[in-house]
Write a protein that holds these residues in place. Structure first.
Motif, PDB file in Angstrom:
ATOM      1  N   ASP A 246       0.838  -1.205   0.000  1.00  0.00           N
ATOM      2  CA  ASP A 246       0.000   0.000   0.000  1.00  0.00           C
ATOM      3  C   ASP A 246       0.874   1.257   0.000  1.00  0.00           C
ATOM      4  O   ASP A 246       1.442   1.630   1.022  1.00  0.00           O
ATOM      5  CB  ASP A 246      -0.915  -0.014   1.243  1.00  0.00           C
ATOM      6  N   VAL A 264       2.762  -5.165   5.079  1.00  0.00           N
ATOM      7  CA  VAL A 264       1.884  -5.742   6.113  1.00  0.00           C
ATOM      8  C   VAL A 264       0.415  -5.735   5.696  1.00  0.00           C
ATOM      9  O   VAL A 264      -0.426  -6.382   6.313  1.00  0.00           O
ATOM     10  CB  VAL A 264       2.018  -4.960   7.452  1.00  0.00           C
ATOM     11  N   ASP A 265       0.109  -5.014   4.591  1.00  0.00           N
ATOM     12  CA  ASP A 265      -1.293  -4.720   4.300  1.00  0.00           C
ATOM     13  C   ASP A 265      -2.098  -5.911   3.765  1.00  0.00           C
ATOM     14  O   ASP A 265      -3.277  -5.783   3.465  1.00  0.00           O
ATOM     15  CB  ASP A 265      -1.379  -3.522   3.343  1.00  0.00           C
ATOM     16  N   ASN A 322     -10.127   9.560  -1.172  1.00  0.00           N
ATOM     17  CA  ASN A 322      -8.734   9.312  -0.798  1.00  0.00           C
ATOM     18  C   ASN A 322      -8.372   7.913  -1.297  1.00  0.00           C
ATOM     19  O   ASN A 322      -8.982   6.930  -0.877  1.00  0.00           O
ATOM     20  CB  ASN A 322      -8.572   9.426   0.725  1.00  0.00           C
ATOM     21  N   ALA A 325      -7.557   5.045   1.115  1.00  0.00           N
ATOM     22  CA  ALA A 325      -8.608   4.269   1.789  1.00  0.00           C
ATOM     23  C   ALA A 325      -9.049   3.174   0.814  1.00  0.00           C
ATOM     24  O   ALA A 325     -10.203   3.099   0.391  1.00  0.00           O
ATOM     25  CB  ALA A 325      -9.765   5.172   2.189  1.00  0.00           C
ATOM     26  N   GLU A 326      -8.077   2.344   0.428  1.00  0.00           N
ATOM     27  CA  GLU A 326      -8.287   1.338  -0.620  1.00  0.00           C
ATOM     28  C   GLU A 326      -8.797   0.014  -0.071  1.00  0.00           C
ATOM     29  O   GLU A 326      -9.460  -0.741  -0.766  1.00  0.00           O
ATOM     30  CB  GLU A 326      -6.988   1.120  -1.401  1.00  0.00           C
ATOM     31  N   ARG A 328     -11.081  -0.704   2.106  1.00  0.00           N
ATOM     32  CA  ARG A 328     -12.540  -0.812   2.136  1.00  0.00           C
ATOM     33  C   ARG A 328     -13.109  -1.017   0.738  1.00  0.00           C
ATOM     34  O   ARG A 328     -14.165  -1.629   0.571  1.00  0.00           O
ATOM     35  CB  ARG A 328     -13.144   0.421   2.833  1.00  0.00           C
ATOM     36  N   THR A 351      -5.953  -4.854   7.922  1.00  0.00           N
ATOM     37  CA  THR A 351      -5.120  -3.755   8.427  1.00  0.00           C
ATOM     38  C   THR A 351      -5.724  -2.498   7.811  1.00  0.00           C
ATOM     39  O   THR A 351      -5.201  -1.935   6.866  1.00  0.00           O
ATOM     40  CB  THR A 351      -3.661  -3.940   7.969  1.00  0.00           C
ATOM     41  N   LEU A 352      -6.866  -2.087   8.370  1.00  0.00           N
ATOM     42  CA  LEU A 352      -7.697  -1.131   7.640  1.00  0.00           C
ATOM     43  C   LEU A 352      -7.367   0.331   7.907  1.00  0.00           C
ATOM     44  O   LEU A 352      -7.360   1.134   6.981  1.00  0.00           O
ATOM     45  CB  LEU A 352      -9.183  -1.399   7.936  1.00  0.00           C
ATOM     46  N   THR A 353      -7.110   0.678   9.178  1.00  0.00           N
ATOM     47  CA  THR A 353      -6.926   2.113   9.460  1.00  0.00           C
ATOM     48  C   THR A 353      -5.809   2.394  10.468  1.00  0.00           C
ATOM     49  O   THR A 353      -5.627   1.651  11.449  1.00  0.00           O
ATOM     50  CB  THR A 353      -8.225   2.739  10.049  1.00  0.00           C
ATOM     51  N   GLY A 354      -5.093   3.484  10.213  1.00  0.00           N
ATOM     52  CA  GLY A 354      -4.143   3.988  11.200  1.00  0.00           C
ATOM     53  C   GLY A 354      -4.878   4.362  12.480  1.00  0.00           C
ATOM     54  O   GLY A 354      -4.336   4.257  13.586  1.00  0.00           O
ATOM     55  N   LEU A 413     -14.325   8.061   2.439  1.00  0.00           N
ATOM     56  CA  LEU A 413     -13.615   8.814   3.468  1.00  0.00           C
ATOM     57  C   LEU A 413     -14.639   9.304   4.487  1.00  0.00           C
ATOM     58  O   LEU A 413     -15.709   9.762   4.116  1.00  0.00           O
ATOM     59  CB  LEU A 413     -12.929  10.009   2.789  1.00  0.00           C
ATOM     60  N   ALA A 441      -4.867  -3.414  12.185  1.00  0.00           N
ATOM     61  CA  ALA A 441      -3.735  -2.550  11.802  1.00  0.00           C
ATOM     62  C   ALA A 441      -2.720  -2.401  12.939  1.00  0.00           C
ATOM     63  O   ALA A 441      -1.518  -2.291  12.684  1.00  0.00           O
ATOM     64  CB  ALA A 441      -4.242  -1.176  11.373  1.00  0.00           C
TER      65      ALA A 441
HETATM   66  N1  BES Z   1      -3.151   0.197   5.124  1.00  0.00           N
HETATM   67  C1  BES Z   1      -3.569   1.417   5.690  1.00  0.00           C
HETATM   68  C2  BES Z   1      -3.793   1.348   7.202  1.00  0.00           C
HETATM   69  C3  BES Z   1      -2.609   0.975   8.050  1.00  0.00           C
HETATM   70  C4  BES Z   1      -1.945   1.956   8.760  1.00  0.00           C
HETATM   71  C5  BES Z   1      -2.219  -0.334   8.204  1.00  0.00           C
HETATM   72  C6  BES Z   1      -0.893   1.628   9.576  1.00  0.00           C
HETATM   73  C7  BES Z   1      -1.140  -0.668   9.028  1.00  0.00           C
HETATM   74  C8  BES Z   1      -0.493   0.311   9.718  1.00  0.00           C
HETATM   75  C9  BES Z   1      -4.887   1.879   5.052  1.00  0.00           C
HETATM   76  O1  BES Z   1      -5.087   1.497   3.751  1.00  0.00           O
HETATM   77  C10 BES Z   1      -4.886   3.385   5.076  1.00  0.00           C
HETATM   78  O2  BES Z   1      -4.019   3.949   4.503  1.00  0.00           O
HETATM   79  N2  BES Z   1      -5.857   3.968   5.758  1.00  0.00           N
HETATM   80  C11 BES Z   1      -5.957   5.360   5.862  1.00  0.00           C
HETATM   81  C12 BES Z   1      -7.406   5.729   5.621  1.00  0.00           C
HETATM   82  C13 BES Z   1      -7.664   7.187   5.492  1.00  0.00           C
HETATM   83  C14 BES Z   1      -7.049   7.706   4.222  1.00  0.00           C
HETATM   84  C15 BES Z   1      -9.143   7.413   5.500  1.00  0.00           C
HETATM   85  C16 BES Z   1      -5.540   5.785   7.264  1.00  0.00           C
HETATM   86  O3  BES Z   1      -5.836   5.079   8.204  1.00  0.00           O
HETATM   87  O4  BES Z   1      -4.865   6.798   7.385  1.00  0.00           O
END
Ligand code: BES
Ligand code: ZN
Ligand code: ZN
Length: 473
Positions: A246, A264-265, A322, A325-326, A328, A351-354, A413, A441
């Motif tokens: 990602d 990790v994604d 965004n 936010a792939e 989902r 591993t959806l969201t930070g 988003l 995540a």
């Molecule tokens: N793969 C990331 C989330 C993630 C963050 C996994 C840290 C492992 C460790 C996810 O695809 C992402 O980037 N989410 C964004 C969503 C936002 C743009 C709405 C995020 O959480 O910042």
């Protein structure tokens, strides 16, 4: 890298022993000298957890996990003791465990902690520091079957760790699908792999949109474990996020470190493969299906862009605000696809969201549910059993408004707060069945050793799913 766990009925004088004991009551048949017994007594009084006695031909290590009035935390202390003693014994090719605590210390938990500590990821080192410890013997009344089960659960967790630790350069979407197939051939589940043509003909718009920026084709894998005498009328479905890398896409992640671990994604997918592997290897009589949408997420001339509107597999239109936010986007298609099986329950892992990682760190799994109150609570119980604990988020209707779009049905988003929850709300738009969402995540990856969970990929979630599905009525 397998650790065998076997019964051993007779102990020879040369066997190095790990002895679980809370006091010296049962140590008499170990031929200890009086002064050795006194030394052990003294150390136990001081609450020393690991007491080592060097004898002529063998080493005796007496172990006493820290007391805890909470049953589940005591189990976890016992697993952690397996990790604490690991460095001291890893030079041996085998070790024998004997439990002299009259059942007050759980042998299974100790075995699990020790065997899970026996892991390293050597794949890309030209000079490998190979693991010496190959077999853990147990001198106890535990049945062979129980030991085999622990061995296979540990093997599955290590498989998940290996998959997640493997870099993107060596694990594209098609490789992930092939790895699932390979695991299934070994343990007995069946894997069907859809490649790009099939995904296009199914019109999985979410998966295809994320894949637009990639030079590699997406895959959608269906893993099925349907044993002869399965007891559930409708299948349980596990859905795993399979973003093999990602970058954020056009909404590129800032380079300073945030991309370093983004292999990790696909940990959700890795966890589903690991859990299916354990269920099939131990012949658990439940009908379980795994769904894994997979691609990488990258910017390119053709990449999907903020502002785009995407028509999903179920015909919902999504405004992309965004491209990072792939997860989902690809999960939504898999969740809609799951409907055709008329499932008893669907659990997705991603591993959806930070936001989830920031909220609870790596200490547990952020969860949400819809139509699955009872199942969620049982899963939370498994979370306590395995110490892969759930932290349930509020899932109030109020959050629904945050993913409304001006020009499409929904947007990918949410607002400025509750990022893990609005991501969950996005997914909830695509489900009609009992559903649990697990955002891993935080715990999927740790930057330094987290006890027996190792460093890097932890495999967190495999033991949770196994415990839940096996015990499900
Ligand atoms: N793969 C990331 C989330 C993630 C963050 C996994 C840290 C492992 C460790 C996810 O695809 C992402 O980037 N989410 C964004 C969503 C936002 C743009 C709405 C995020 O959480 O910042
Ligand atoms: Zn992202
Ligand atoms: Zn992602």
């Amino acid at each position: 890298m397998k650790t065998f766990i076997k019964n051993k009925n007779t102990i020879s004088e040369k066997d190095n022993l790990l002895i679980l004991a809370k006091n010296t009551d049962n140590l008499s048949n170990l031929n200890l000298q009086k002064k050795e017994i006194n030394y052990i007594k003294d150390q136990l009084k001081k609450d020393v957890e690991i007491i080592t006695i060097n004898q002529y031909s063998r080493e005796l290590i007496i172990l006493k996990p820290k007391d805890n009035h909470d049953h589940y935390l005591f189990l976890e202390e016992t697993r952690c003791l397996g990790f604490k003693v690991y460095d001291q014994i890893k030079k041996n090719s085998y070790i024998v465990i004997k439990n002299l605590s009259d059942g007050s210390i759980n042998t299974e938990a100790f075995l699990e902690g020790l065997a899970l500590s026996n892991y390293n990821f050597n794949e890309y080192k030209t000079k490998k520091d190979d693991i010496k410890l190959h077999t853990i013997f147990v001198n106890s009344s535990l049945e062979d079957e129980k030991l085999y089960e622990i061995e296979k659960i540990v093997e599955a967790v290590k498989l998940t760790r290996d998959l997640v630790n493997t870099p993107f350069s060596h694990l594209k979407a098609i490789d992930l699908a092939n790895e699932a197939q390979k695991a299934g051939k070994e343990s007995g589940f069946k894997t069907t792999i859809f490649t790009k043509n099939k995904i296009e003909s199914l019109k999985m718009g979410g998966l295809l949109a994320v894949n637009q920026g990639s030079i590699d084709e997406p895959t959608f894998s269906i893993l099925e474990w349907k044993p002869k005498n399965y007891t559930n009328k409708k299948p349980i479905i596990l859905v795993g996020k399979g973003i093999v890398y990602d970058t954020g896409g056009l909404s590129l992640k800032p380079t300073a470190n945030s991309m370093d671990i983004m292999k990790v994604d696909m940990a959700g997918a890795g966890t589903v493969i690991g859990a299916m592997h354990a269920l099939a290897n131990t012949n658990v009589q439940k009908h379980v299906i795994g769904l894994i949408p997979a691609t990488d997420n990258r910017p390119s001339g053709n990449a999907y862009a903020p502002g785009d509107v995407v028509t999903m597999y179920d015909k919902t239109t999504v405004e992309v605000l965004n491209t990072d936010a792939e997860g989902r986007m690809i999960l939504a298609d898999a969740l809609s696809y799951a409907q055709k099986y008329d499932p008893e329950l669907v659990i997705d892992l991603a591993t959806l969201t930070g936001s989830a990682a920031n909220t609870i760190g790596h200490f547990g799994i952020v969860s949400m549910q819809e139509n699955a109150r009872k199942e969620h609570d049982l899963l939370a119980q498994s979370g306590n059993n395995t110490h892969e604990r759930l932290a349930e988020m509020p899932f109030w209707k109020d959050y629904d408004a945050l993913i409304k779009s001006d020009i499409a049905d929904i947007k990918n988003l949410g607002g400025p707060f509750g990022g893990a929850i609005t991501a969950g709300k996005f997914l909830a738009h695509f489900i009609k069945y009992p559903w649990i969402h697990l955002d891993i995540a935080g715990p999927a990856w740790v930057s330094s050793k987290y006890q027996y969970r190792s460093k890097g990929a932890t495999g967190m979630g495999v033991r949770l799913l196994y415990d839940f599905i096996k015990n499900k009525k």
